[in-house]
Scaffold this motif. Structure first.
Motif, mmCIF file in Angstrom:
data_model
loop_
_atom_site.group_PDB
_atom_site.id
_atom_site.type_symbol
_atom_site.label_atom_id
_atom_site.label_comp_id
_atom_site.label_asym_id
_atom_site.label_seq_id
_atom_site.Cartn_x
_atom_site.Cartn_y
_atom_site.Cartn_z
ATOM 1 N N GLY A 47 0.811 -1.208 0.000
ATOM 2 C CA GLY A 47 0.000 0.000 0.000
ATOM 3 C C GLY A 47 0.849 1.264 0.000
ATOM 4 O O GLY A 47 2.074 1.231 0.170
ATOM 5 N N ASP A 48 0.182 2.379 -0.204
ATOM 6 C CA ASP A 48 0.850 3.678 -0.256
ATOM 7 C C ASP A 48 1.105 4.176 1.160
ATOM 8 O O ASP A 48 0.185 4.307 1.968
ATOM 9 N N GLY A 49 2.370 4.447 1.464
ATOM 10 C CA GLY A 49 2.721 4.930 2.795
ATOM 11 C C GLY A 49 3.409 6.269 2.772
ATOM 12 O O GLY A 49 4.185 6.589 3.678
ATOM 13 N N SER A 50 3.134 7.074 1.752
ATOM 14 C CA SER A 50 3.836 8.348 1.615
ATOM 15 C C SER A 50 3.548 9.309 2.758
ATOM 16 O O SER A 50 4.373 10.157 3.083
ATOM 17 N N THR A 87 1.081 10.213 10.384
ATOM 18 C CA THR A 87 0.373 9.383 11.367
ATOM 19 C C THR A 87 1.287 9.000 12.513
ATOM 20 O O THR A 87 0.892 9.049 13.688
ATOM 21 N N LEU A 88 2.517 8.601 12.179
ATOM 22 C CA LEU A 88 3.475 8.230 13.213
ATOM 23 C C LEU A 88 3.749 9.392 14.155
ATOM 24 O O LEU A 88 3.759 9.223 15.389
ATOM 25 N N ARG A 111 13.561 5.757 11.377
ATOM 26 C CA ARG A 111 13.258 4.683 10.437
ATOM 27 C C ARG A 111 12.130 5.033 9.473
ATOM 28 O O ARG A 111 12.139 4.590 8.321
ATOM 29 N N HIS A 112 11.168 5.824 9.920
ATOM 30 C CA HIS A 112 9.947 6.001 9.140
ATOM 31 C C HIS A 112 9.681 7.432 8.688
ATOM 32 O O HIS A 112 8.723 7.640 7.931
ATOM 33 N N GLN A 126 5.656 3.266 6.585
ATOM 34 C CA GLN A 126 6.596 2.997 5.504
ATOM 35 C C GLN A 126 8.027 3.259 5.950
ATOM 36 O O GLN A 126 8.315 4.269 6.595
ATOM 37 N N VAL A 127 8.934 2.350 5.596
ATOM 38 C CA VAL A 127 10.351 2.521 5.908
ATOM 39 C C VAL A 127 10.962 3.431 4.854
ATOM 40 O O VAL A 127 10.768 3.224 3.650
#
Length: 358
Positions: free
Chosen positions: A88-91, A96-97, A213-214, A276-277
């Protein structure tokens, strides 16, 4: 091939008694390729080498004189950890994080600060003097300091998501059980406060590991600033709300029940979250996230061609074998780390004193 450097034509090494990069203190490496060929630096497997010189003759080009680099490795993000997005798209995952991490730190500082107000009716009920109050308030920091380094190591090894989850659950339970511990006696209360500190001690190390990391490098400062601001907002919220809860809620015990239950809002949001990493390319070199190359100094050789001096750091596995003592000695030798430690000590010495006693 001796140092694990695949090239188009071939490679040789001289000045080494044994064909092992682990045993090389100084090694002379010569890699040939066609003048118009571009050797991919990502194929370097010559661990812990700094390429300090490069020559480009008319028919070939080669790299010579590689020496060991004793600096810590660039952390690898290649392995999958809990919370990593796999599809999925994690751009926009970093947004959110940042929001969820800020909420966790908000709860963290609210849970630690409410006792500064609740200690007044508690001291009256249990007939504590100022020395006893100080003992109760300071118990938190013994646990807090105990798990800072352990939390950071755990987050580096297993990922920050589960470490933060465990921390939130632990300190929330300790907050919720504080009234029962106080009724049981001074020792159980001190243990409960120390447990609260131990749970909160992993919060910032885990959050910083997650941000590294994200969150893309262009937004990391924003993420850290948001989380830091949330800590002071949580303390301010606790100072403003706790008196109202104590006066209108039926006693100081409800202040701990109220703040301890705040984790019930955060945990359901955190458990299913995936992020997303990120693998940044840029300022320190190409492929930084994979620990391939760092540093880039461009020079011209005697033939007028540009020479790129690159650092290939040691692998994480090789560095771990050198021991954690060498790792910490290496960190403490840097002026930046020393300056951060001194500044943090000075800031915390004053701020935590005010938070606990005002």
């Amino acid at each position: 091939p001796v140092v694990g450097l695949p090239v188009a034509v071939g490679a040789t090494a001289t000045g080494a008694s044994r064909a092992s990069t682990r045993l090389l203190s100084v090694c002379r490496v010569r890699a040939y390729a066609k003048p118009d060929a571009r050797v991919r630096r990502s194929v370097f497997d010559a661990r812990n080498l700094i390429i300090t010189n490069a020559k480009f003759p008319k028919k070939h080009r080669w790299v010579t004189h590689a020496t060991r680099d004793d600096r810590p490795p660039v952390p690898s993000v290649s392995s999958t950890r809990p919370g990593d997005r796999t599809q999925g798209d994690g751009s926009n995952d970093w947004v959110t994080l940042t929001g969820l991490a800020a909420l966790a730190i908000f709860i963290c500082y609210a849970d630690r600060s409410n006792i500064s107000t609740a200690i007044i009716p508690m001291a009256k009920q249990f007939s504590w003097d100022k020395i006893a109050e100080g003992g109760v308030l300071s118990a938190f920091f013994y646990g807090y300091g105990l798990t800072q380094i352990a939390g950071g190591r755990a987050a580096d090894r297993w990922g920050g998501k589960n470490v933060l989850l465990i921390g939130v659950v632990a300190w929330s339970l300790a907050t919720f059980l504080t009234p029962a511990a106080a009724a049981a006696g001074a020792v159980p209360l001190v243990v409960a406060r120390a447990a609260l500190g131990a749970g909160e001690g992993v919060a910032f190390p885990a959050v910083h590991a997650l941000i590294a990391r994200h969150v893309p490098s262009d937004y990391r400062t924003t993420a850290v600033a948001t989380v830091t601001a949330a800590s002071y907002a949580g303390a301010a919220f606790a100072f403003g709300v706790t008196p109202y809860v104590v006066v209108t809620g039926g006693g100081w015990e409800n202040a701990f029940f109220f703040f301890g239950a705040a984790a019930l809002v955060w945990v359901p949001l955190w458990v299913p979250a995936e992020f997303q990493v990120v693998r940044d390319v840029g300022e320190a070199g190409e492929g930084v996230g994979d620990g391939v190359v760092t540093g880039n100094t461009n020079k011209n050789n005697e033939h007028g061609r540009k020479v790129e001096n690159k650092v290939v750091p040691r692998s994480t596995a090789e560095f771990k074998s050198s021991g954690w003592i060498q790792e910490w000695l290496g960190l403490m030798e840097t002026n930046e780390v020393r300056a951060i430690c001194i500044a943090q000590f000075a800031q915390s010495y004053g701020s935590y004193g005010f938070l606990s006693w005002l």
